[in-house]
Write a protein that holds these residues in place. Structure first.
Motif, short mmCIF file in Angstrom:
data_model
loop_
_atom_site.label_atom_id
_atom_site.label_comp_id
_atom_site.label_asym_id
_atom_site.label_seq_id
_atom_site.Cartn_x
_atom_site.Cartn_y
_atom_site.Cartn_z
N UNK A 135 0.86 -1.18 0.00
CA UNK A 135 0.00 0.00 0.00
C UNK A 135 0.90 1.23 0.00
N UNK A 136 0.84 2.01 -1.05
CA UNK A 136 1.63 3.22 -1.13
C UNK A 136 0.72 4.43 -1.32
N UNK A 137 1.14 5.56 -0.79
CA UNK A 137 0.30 6.75 -0.75
C UNK A 137 1.01 7.91 -1.45
N UNK A 138 0.36 8.49 -2.44
CA UNK A 138 0.87 9.70 -3.09
C UNK A 138 0.29 10.94 -2.42
N UNK A 139 -0.99 10.91 -2.09
CA UNK A 139 -1.65 11.97 -1.34
C UNK A 139 -2.49 11.32 -0.25
N UNK A 140 -2.15 11.51 1.04
CA UNK A 140 -2.92 10.88 2.12
C UNK A 140 -4.37 11.35 2.10
N UNK A 141 -5.23 10.58 2.75
CA UNK A 141 -6.65 10.91 2.79
C UNK A 141 -6.85 12.35 3.27
N UNK A 142 -7.72 13.05 2.57
CA UNK A 142 -8.13 14.39 2.96
C UNK A 142 -9.65 14.45 3.05
N UNK A 143 -10.15 15.33 3.90
CA UNK A 143 -11.56 15.67 3.91
C UNK A 143 -11.72 17.00 3.19
N UNK A 144 -12.53 17.02 2.15
CA UNK A 144 -12.72 18.23 1.37
C UNK A 144 -14.20 18.60 1.36
N UNK A 145 -14.44 19.88 1.21
CA UNK A 145 -15.83 20.32 1.08
C UNK A 145 -15.97 21.20 -0.15
N UNK A 146 -17.13 21.15 -0.71
CA UNK A 146 -17.42 21.90 -1.94
C UNK A 146 -18.75 22.63 -1.77
N UNK A 147 -18.75 23.90 -2.08
CA UNK A 147 -19.96 24.72 -1.94
C UNK A 147 -20.39 25.18 -3.34
N UNK A 182 -8.13 10.78 -1.83
CA UNK A 182 -6.72 10.46 -1.71
C UNK A 182 -6.19 9.89 -3.01
N UNK A 183 -4.88 9.90 -3.16
CA UNK A 183 -4.22 9.30 -4.32
C UNK A 183 -3.26 8.26 -3.78
N UNK A 184 -3.47 7.00 -4.16
CA UNK A 184 -2.70 5.91 -3.57
C UNK A 184 -2.77 4.67 -4.43
N UNK A 185 -2.18 3.60 -3.97
CA UNK A 185 -2.16 2.35 -4.73
C UNK A 185 -2.12 1.16 -3.78
N UNK A 186 -2.77 0.09 -4.19
CA UNK A 186 -2.64 -1.22 -3.56
C UNK A 186 -2.18 -2.19 -4.64
N UNK A 187 -1.26 -3.09 -4.31
CA UNK A 187 -0.74 -4.01 -5.32
C UNK A 187 -0.22 -5.28 -4.66
N UNK A 188 -0.43 -6.40 -5.32
CA UNK A 188 0.11 -7.68 -4.87
C UNK A 188 1.60 -7.67 -5.14
N UNK A 189 2.41 -7.92 -4.12
CA UNK A 189 3.85 -7.75 -4.25
C UNK A 189 4.50 -8.85 -5.09
N UNK A 190 4.15 -10.10 -4.83
CA UNK A 190 4.73 -11.23 -5.55
C UNK A 190 3.71 -11.82 -6.51
N UNK A 191 4.20 -12.33 -7.64
CA UNK A 191 3.30 -12.88 -8.66
C UNK A 191 3.91 -14.15 -9.24
N UNK A 192 3.10 -15.19 -9.34
CA UNK A 192 3.60 -16.48 -9.81
C UNK A 192 4.16 -16.40 -11.23
N UNK A 193 3.48 -15.68 -12.10
CA UNK A 193 3.93 -15.59 -13.49
C UNK A 193 5.27 -14.87 -13.61
N UNK A 194 5.40 -13.78 -12.88
CA UNK A 194 6.60 -12.95 -12.98
C UNK A 194 7.72 -13.42 -12.07
N UNK A 195 7.38 -13.85 -10.84
CA UNK A 195 8.40 -14.14 -9.83
C UNK A 195 8.43 -15.60 -9.42
N UNK A 196 7.54 -16.42 -9.96
CA UNK A 196 7.45 -17.84 -9.60
C UNK A 196 7.16 -18.04 -8.12
N UNK A 197 6.44 -17.09 -7.54
CA UNK A 197 6.10 -17.19 -6.11
C UNK A 197 4.92 -16.29 -5.80
N UNK A 198 4.10 -16.72 -4.85
CA UNK A 198 3.02 -15.90 -4.30
C UNK A 198 3.15 -15.91 -2.78
#
Length: 306
Positions: free
Chosen positions: A257-269, A282-298
């Motif tokens: 889990x990596x974060x480019x912009x942490x969670x914010x509370x915003x309001x719009x009028x 927020x701006x962020x990402x979740x990703x599976x670190x290991x992959x069987x196809x690419x790394x031969x491991x999960x």
């Protein structure tokens, strides 16, 4: 986005006080989301669609051991795993029907804000769940013999629920496939409510599960048995087939889990103050670190059904 107080009338403004409270309070409350690796800070400041490369160091190829007097120290090696992830925007909003002045007095305990925060927790839980399901390591609990595959396509239909024997089967497969322990001592097994209760109702396990409950528990943790910390998820886990629940075994470094912009509370009028909306963003990402196809491991085993 500019920072301001509630009194300003800009189109979209970050609300400082609530944002700070949210960042403090938004600890993962769902079973799946808490198992993601914490952010490292590598993505901070990036924008939507930016791609980041990460490097993961697996086990060494040569293990250390006892040396005789005339032995030289063995030279091991390690092959770093390199992959990428893409940061994305996440958020949701609610429209506030009261006055702007009333909105400025909201706290995280208010029902309005609590609804937003609950939705944010579910979003994070869903992202980890979606990544975990991508694993090619699949297990099926079947009375003719439990099945384990590494190609992502099980062939058997589940006809058994979670039990001590089935949990032991999944753990053995994790060890045999070199999945690292989640916390150095145990794996984490995430079960749905029915599977969790099935395990807890086993009289042979009741005392075992209780005995290990003194450790700092994960959210939803019911205890530890067979080298697995069993955690109950009441949000995302579906049924593998019929009334039989799916599950996940997590090792270490399973989902990033990596974060480019942490969670914010915003309001719009809008409409001269007649329409007010509050959002988390927020701006962020979740990703599976290991992959069987690419790394031969999960590092995740998905308990499911054909």
């Amino acid at each position: 986005m500019a920072n301001d107080t509630w009194g300003g009338m800009s189109a979209s403004i970050n609300v400082n006080e609530l944002t700070e409270l949210v960042r403090h309070a938004a600890q993962p409350q769902q079973a799946m989301s808490q198992l993601a690796n914490p952010p490292t800070g590598r993505a901070l400041g990036l924008g939507r669609g930016d791609t980041v490369q990460y490097t993961f160091f697996p086990n060494m190829t040569t293990s250390g051991g006892e040396l005789d007097e005339n032995d030289t120290i063995p030279a091991g090696s390690i092959t770093p795993v390199k992959a990428t992830y893409t940061v994305k925007e996440y958020g949701n909003s609610l429209t506030w029907t009261g006055k702007l002045e009333d909105l400025s007095r909201l706290t995280l305990e208010d029902s309005f804000m609590k609804a937003l925060m609950d939705d944010m927790q579910k979003l994070m839980n869903t992202q980890v769940y979606n990544q975990a399901k991508l694993t090619d390591y699949k297990a099926v609990f079947n009375s003719t013999g439990d099945e384990f595959v590494t190609n992502g396509t099980p062939t058997k239909t589940a006809d058994q629920d979670l039990s001590l024997a089935n949990l032991s089967f999944v753990r053995r497969k994790a060890k045999a496939n070199n999945i690292p322990l989640y916390d150095g001592e145990s794996y984490v097994y995430v079960a749905d409510i029915d599977s969790s209760h099935s395990l807890q109702d086993d009289s042979a396990l009741t005392d075992i599960l209780r005995e290990d409950s003194g450790r700092a528990a994960l959210n939803g943790e019911i205890g530890r048995v067979k080298g697995c910390r069993v955690v109950e998820d009441n949000h995302k886990l579906a049924k593998a087939t019929g009334s039989l629940g799916e599950g996940f075994l997590f090792g270490a470094d399973a989902v990033g889990h990596e974060v480019a912009l942490p969670w914010e509370i915003r309001r719009e009028v809008k409409d001269f103050g007649r329409s007010i909306a509050v959002a988390y963003y927020g701006i962020m990402a979740w990703f599976k670190i290991m992959d069987q196809t690419t790394h031969s491991q999960e590092h995740i085993i998905h308990v499911t059904s054909a």
